[in-house]
Design an enzyme around this catalytic site. Structure first.
Site, PDB file in Angstrom:
ATOM      1  N   HIS A   1       1.048  -1.117   0.053  1.00 14.24           N
ATOM      2  CA  HIS A   1       0.073  -0.180  -0.177  1.00 14.24           C
ATOM      3  C   HIS A   1       0.907   1.020   0.040  1.00 14.24           C
ATOM      4  O   HIS A   1       1.991   1.371   0.730  1.00 14.24           O
ATOM      5  CB  HIS A   1      -0.880   0.042   1.338  1.00 14.24           C
ATOM      6  CG  HIS A   1      -1.581   1.411   1.333  1.00 14.24           C
ATOM      7  ND1 HIS A   1      -2.642   1.449   0.762  1.00 14.24           N
ATOM      8  CD2 HIS A   1      -1.625   2.431   2.251  1.00 14.24           C
ATOM      9  CE1 HIS A   1      -3.173   2.747   0.966  1.00 14.24           C
ATOM     10  NE2 HIS A   1      -2.596   3.304   1.821  1.00 14.24           N
ATOM     11  N   SER A   2       0.578   2.226  -0.917  1.00 11.56           N
ATOM     12  CA  SER A   2       1.214   3.497  -0.935  1.00 11.56           C
ATOM     13  C   SER A   2       2.794   3.175  -1.121  1.00 11.56           C
ATOM     14  O   SER A   2       3.031   2.578  -2.229  1.00 11.56           O
ATOM     15  CB  SER A   2       0.902   4.222   0.410  1.00 11.56           C
ATOM     16  OG  SER A   2       1.326   5.657  -0.076  1.00 11.56           O
ATOM     17  N   MET A   3       3.550   3.820  -0.445  1.00  7.07           N
ATOM     18  CA  MET A   3       5.074   3.318  -0.684  1.00  7.07           C
ATOM     19  C   MET A   3       5.159   1.919  -0.629  1.00  7.07           C
ATOM     20  O   MET A   3       6.103   1.319  -1.352  1.00  7.07           O
ATOM     21  CB  MET A   3       5.942   4.102   0.363  1.00  7.07           C
ATOM     22  CG  MET A   3       7.265   3.534   0.453  1.00  7.07           C
ATOM     23  SD  MET A   3       8.215   4.001   1.673  1.00  7.07           S
ATOM     24  CE  MET A   3       9.924   2.897   1.757  1.00  7.07           C
TER      25      MET A   3
ATOM     26  N   SER B   1      -1.458  -0.962  -3.998  1.00  7.26           N
ATOM     27  CA  SER B   1      -2.694  -0.009  -4.000  1.00  7.26           C
ATOM     28  C   SER B   1      -2.303   1.293  -3.453  1.00  7.26           C
ATOM     29  O   SER B   1      -1.174   1.666  -2.829  1.00  7.26           O
ATOM     30  CB  SER B   1      -2.975  -0.679  -2.175  1.00  7.26           C
ATOM     31  OG  SER B   1      -3.913   0.027  -1.359  1.00  7.26           O
TER      32      SER B   1
END
Length: 219
Positions: free
Chosen positions: A51-53, A78
């Site tokens: 997710h994200s990074m 994500s």
């Protein structure tokens, strides 16, 4: 979790039980740390979720694993734009307050945390290291992901609009599946069961219990 489906969390250095370790300020040492962690796990079919990074980390990790014949069944990316659409930033060079205001802006942190200096003193080094690692990272672009790829975004995420998320197709051999959820950058907090169901769907050929076994009553 559905019967037959387990969950492994890869813990970064500088977090929780690894709080005494120095956090990684570059992607490569972080990847090497995670590769070592995955190497200690049983060799079973798995889905990699970032997710994200963490999506950028999962992308690079998946490329490494497929070069060593241990690719995941699927890759769930994500809340991260495709590599060629990442906006350059220097957030890691901001002062501590601006760093945390960015976290508040994207919705991952309540504003009240700004009034907890002792907590921020503990958490800021790892947060700054994360930003430095992702902002200095140059994505691997020579190889394409061969696993199934599912891209997940929130419909009100200001940084990863759904019409940009489809750009991940340029980095994948198979047709990318796009899932749009109600919410912002951290939509997954409210939709964790749907993400689990997505992982279960990808793994269903390997499970005794299919993704259909996952319903609203599952904890």
């Amino acid at each position: 979790m559905p019967s037959g489906l387990g969950l492994w969390a890869l813990q970064y250095p500088g977090r929780e039980e690894r709080l005494g370790e120095s956090p990684c300020t570059a992607m490569e040492p972080l990847l090497q740390d995670l590769i070592q962690g995955i190497g200690a796990l049983p060799s079973v079919p798995f889905v990699l979720l970032g997710h994200s990074m963490g999506a950028a980390v999962a992308f690079e990790l998946c490329l490494h694993l497929q070069r060593h014949d241990r690719a995941p069944v699927a890759l769930l990316l994500s809340s991260h734009p495709p590599p060629d659409e990442v906006q350059q930033s220097r957030i890691h060079q901001s002062d501590d307050r601006q760093l945390w205001l960015e976290m508040v802006r994207v919705g991952g942190t309540p504003a009240a945390v700004l009034e907890l200096p002792d907590l921020l003193r503990v958490l800021t080094p790892a947060l700054r290291a994360d930003y430095q690692a992702i902002e200095s990272h140059a994505f691997t672009t020579g190889d394409r992901i061969r696993s199934e790829v599912v891209v997940c975004v929130g419909d009100s995420d200001p940084d990863v609009p759904a019409d940009r998320a489809g750009g991940w197709q340029r980095y994948c051999e198979r047709e990318v599946q796009l899932r749009v959820f109600e919410g912002g950058h951290f939509y997954l907090s409210a939709h964790r069961r749907r993400l689990i169901a997505e992982a279960a769907r990808c793994l269903s050929p390997y499970l005794d219990t299919s993704a259909a076994a996952l319903d609203a009553s599952t904890p």
